[in-house]
Design a protein around this motif. Sequence first.
Motif, mmCIF file in Angstrom:
data_model
loop_
_atom_site.group_PDB
_atom_site.id
_atom_site.type_symbol
_atom_site.label_atom_id
_atom_site.label_comp_id
_atom_site.label_asym_id
_atom_site.label_seq_id
_atom_site.Cartn_x
_atom_site.Cartn_y
_atom_site.Cartn_z
ATOM 1 N N UNK A 116 99.791 45.252 48.472
ATOM 2 C CA UNK A 116 100.732 45.880 47.540
ATOM 3 C C UNK A 116 99.940 46.826 46.645
ATOM 4 N N UNK A 117 100.236 48.108 46.780
ATOM 5 C CA UNK A 117 99.474 49.151 46.094
ATOM 6 C C UNK A 117 100.305 49.721 44.943
ATOM 7 N N UNK A 118 99.652 49.978 43.850
ATOM 8 C CA UNK A 118 100.316 50.558 42.678
ATOM 9 C C UNK A 118 100.708 51.996 42.992
ATOM 10 N N UNK A 119 101.932 52.165 43.468
ATOM 11 C CA UNK A 119 102.422 53.474 43.904
ATOM 12 C C UNK A 119 103.926 53.537 43.683
ATOM 13 N N UNK A 120 104.495 54.713 43.921
ATOM 14 C CA UNK A 120 105.953 54.865 43.788
ATOM 15 C C UNK A 120 106.685 53.939 44.746
ATOM 16 N N UNK A 121 106.098 53.690 45.924
ATOM 17 C CA UNK A 121 106.743 52.833 46.923
ATOM 18 C C UNK A 121 106.953 51.417 46.389
ATOM 19 N N UNK A 122 105.967 50.896 45.656
ATOM 20 C CA UNK A 122 106.036 49.497 45.222
ATOM 21 C C UNK A 122 106.585 49.302 43.810
ATOM 22 N N UNK A 123 106.751 50.385 43.063
ATOM 23 C CA UNK A 123 107.096 50.251 41.640
ATOM 24 C C UNK A 123 108.318 49.361 41.366
ATOM 25 N N UNK A 124 109.409 49.487 42.117
ATOM 26 C CA UNK A 124 110.571 48.633 41.808
ATOM 27 C C UNK A 124 110.339 47.143 42.051
ATOM 28 N N UNK A 125 109.244 46.793 42.703
ATOM 29 C CA UNK A 125 109.035 45.404 43.117
ATOM 30 C C UNK A 125 107.752 44.793 42.549
ATOM 31 N N UNK A 126 107.096 45.504 41.647
ATOM 32 C CA UNK A 126 105.796 45.044 41.162
ATOM 33 C C UNK A 126 105.876 43.807 40.276
ATOM 34 N N UNK A 127 107.046 43.551 39.677
ATOM 35 C CA UNK A 127 107.176 42.395 38.782
ATOM 36 C C UNK A 127 106.926 41.081 39.512
ATOM 37 N N UNK A 128 107.141 41.073 40.833
ATOM 38 C CA UNK A 128 106.990 39.838 41.605
ATOM 39 C C UNK A 128 105.623 39.701 42.277
ATOM 40 N N UNK A 129 104.731 40.649 42.013
ATOM 41 C CA UNK A 129 103.418 40.615 42.657
ATOM 42 C C UNK A 129 102.508 39.653 41.894
ATOM 43 N N UNK A 130 101.849 38.706 42.588
ATOM 44 C CA UNK A 130 100.940 37.765 41.914
ATOM 45 C C UNK A 130 99.796 38.494 41.218
ATOM 46 N N UNK B 296 124.732 44.986 52.942
ATOM 47 C CA UNK B 296 124.102 46.185 52.395
ATOM 48 C C UNK B 296 123.653 47.165 53.469
ATOM 49 N N UNK B 297 123.749 46.769 54.744
ATOM 50 C CA UNK B 297 123.281 47.610 55.837
ATOM 51 C C UNK B 297 124.166 48.831 56.039
ATOM 52 N N UNK B 298 123.539 49.905 56.504
ATOM 53 C CA UNK B 298 124.298 51.090 56.907
ATOM 54 C C UNK B 298 123.498 51.833 57.964
ATOM 55 N N UNK B 299 124.207 52.575 58.804
ATOM 56 C CA UNK B 299 123.535 53.369 59.829
ATOM 57 C C UNK B 299 122.625 54.409 59.184
ATOM 58 N N UNK B 300 123.049 54.935 58.051
ATOM 59 C CA UNK B 300 122.258 55.950 57.353
ATOM 60 C C UNK B 300 120.894 55.389 56.937
ATOM 61 N N UNK B 301 120.907 54.190 56.345
ATOM 62 C CA UNK B 301 119.653 53.571 55.911
ATOM 63 C C UNK B 301 118.745 53.291 57.102
ATOM 64 N N UNK B 302 119.322 52.707 58.143
ATOM 65 C CA UNK B 302 118.508 52.330 59.293
ATOM 66 C C UNK B 302 117.912 53.558 59.974
ATOM 67 N N UNK B 303 118.705 54.621 60.089
ATOM 68 C CA UNK B 303 118.224 55.842 60.722
ATOM 69 C C UNK B 303 117.078 56.456 59.919
ATOM 70 N N UNK B 304 117.232 56.510 58.599
ATOM 71 C CA UNK B 304 116.204 57.117 57.741
ATOM 72 C C UNK B 304 114.892 56.346 57.824
ATOM 73 N N UNK B 305 114.971 55.012 57.790
ATOM 74 C CA UNK B 305 113.745 54.219 57.820
ATOM 75 C C UNK B 305 113.106 54.191 59.208
ATOM 76 N N UNK B 306 113.913 54.175 60.260
ATOM 77 C CA UNK B 306 113.348 54.246 61.608
ATOM 78 C C UNK B 306 112.652 55.590 61.828
ATOM 79 N N UNK C 46 111.897 52.894 50.090
ATOM 80 C CA UNK C 46 113.128 53.280 49.397
ATOM 81 C C UNK C 46 113.050 54.766 49.100
ATOM 82 N N UNK C 47 114.212 55.371 48.952
ATOM 83 C CA UNK C 47 114.241 56.815 48.700
ATOM 84 C C UNK C 47 115.627 57.181 48.195
ATOM 85 N N UNK C 48 115.681 57.757 47.000
ATOM 86 C CA UNK C 48 116.978 58.108 46.443
ATOM 87 C C UNK C 48 117.867 56.884 46.329
#
Length: 254
Positions: free
Chosen positions: A201-215, A110-120, A98-100
């Motif tokens: 799943x590493x404790x980082x900015x990448x995972x922060x929005x999703x850490x609540x669901x980590x066992x 929720x799909x968009x060409x912008x999202x797909x292009x950025x992640x690819x 995720x970014x911005x």
Amino acid sequence: MSTFEETLKAVNIKKVVILGCSGAIGNALVEALISRFPEASIYGFSRTSHSHSFSEKSDRYQEARIEYEDEESIAKCAALAAETGPLDLVIVATGILHQGGLMPEKSLKDLSAEKMTALYQANCITPTLLAKHFIPQLSKKSASVFAALSARVGSISDNALGGWYAYRASKSALNMVIKNAGIETARRNKSAVIVGLHPGTVDSDLSKPFQANVPAGKLFRPLDSANYLLDTLLELTPSQTGKCFAWDGQEIAP
């Protein structure tokens, strides 16, 4: 053990490259490598200035800027890293989830060409161009490894939840690139191993929005993940090239 069957564990590792050294995992990999391989020269590449100066800890660590969207910059960095000899280990620790305003999609709407292009671009194109220029610099005389951070969610057969369209697809595409590169590289360098790595799943900015669901017990400190990944890489042999492995050494299904 023949040269072709060697693991990195049996090799005197002299030259290591970490691409994405300013990220949580990349930063931790540098720290772990400095500690575990006291005789190795370590090169870190990043688009941004590093938050820590590992050069204060070791004169064997060098860092330089790289522009991932500029192939000329990538080529120059690969040549710089291999200037004094072939590379034993290259790890690509780049990528985004995720970014911005870009967040993983929950449904098709929720799909968009912008999202797909950025992640690819971040998760497949960049690692592919890095592979193009760094794999030819791997040692041919003893075991060597090129590894790129992938993700378990890039597995098509393991997908039971859906969602996260662009991220899953970009990592699946990266896994195919790794497979292709493994096949091609084996023709020219039978000692090389080309693999994808799932760091957990590493404790980082990448995972922060999703850490609540980590066992419990499954959210790793970056340094722990880095050491798990190195443990896995040290045991790989050329017969495992083109595959994707999790932090615990388990192969991830395509």
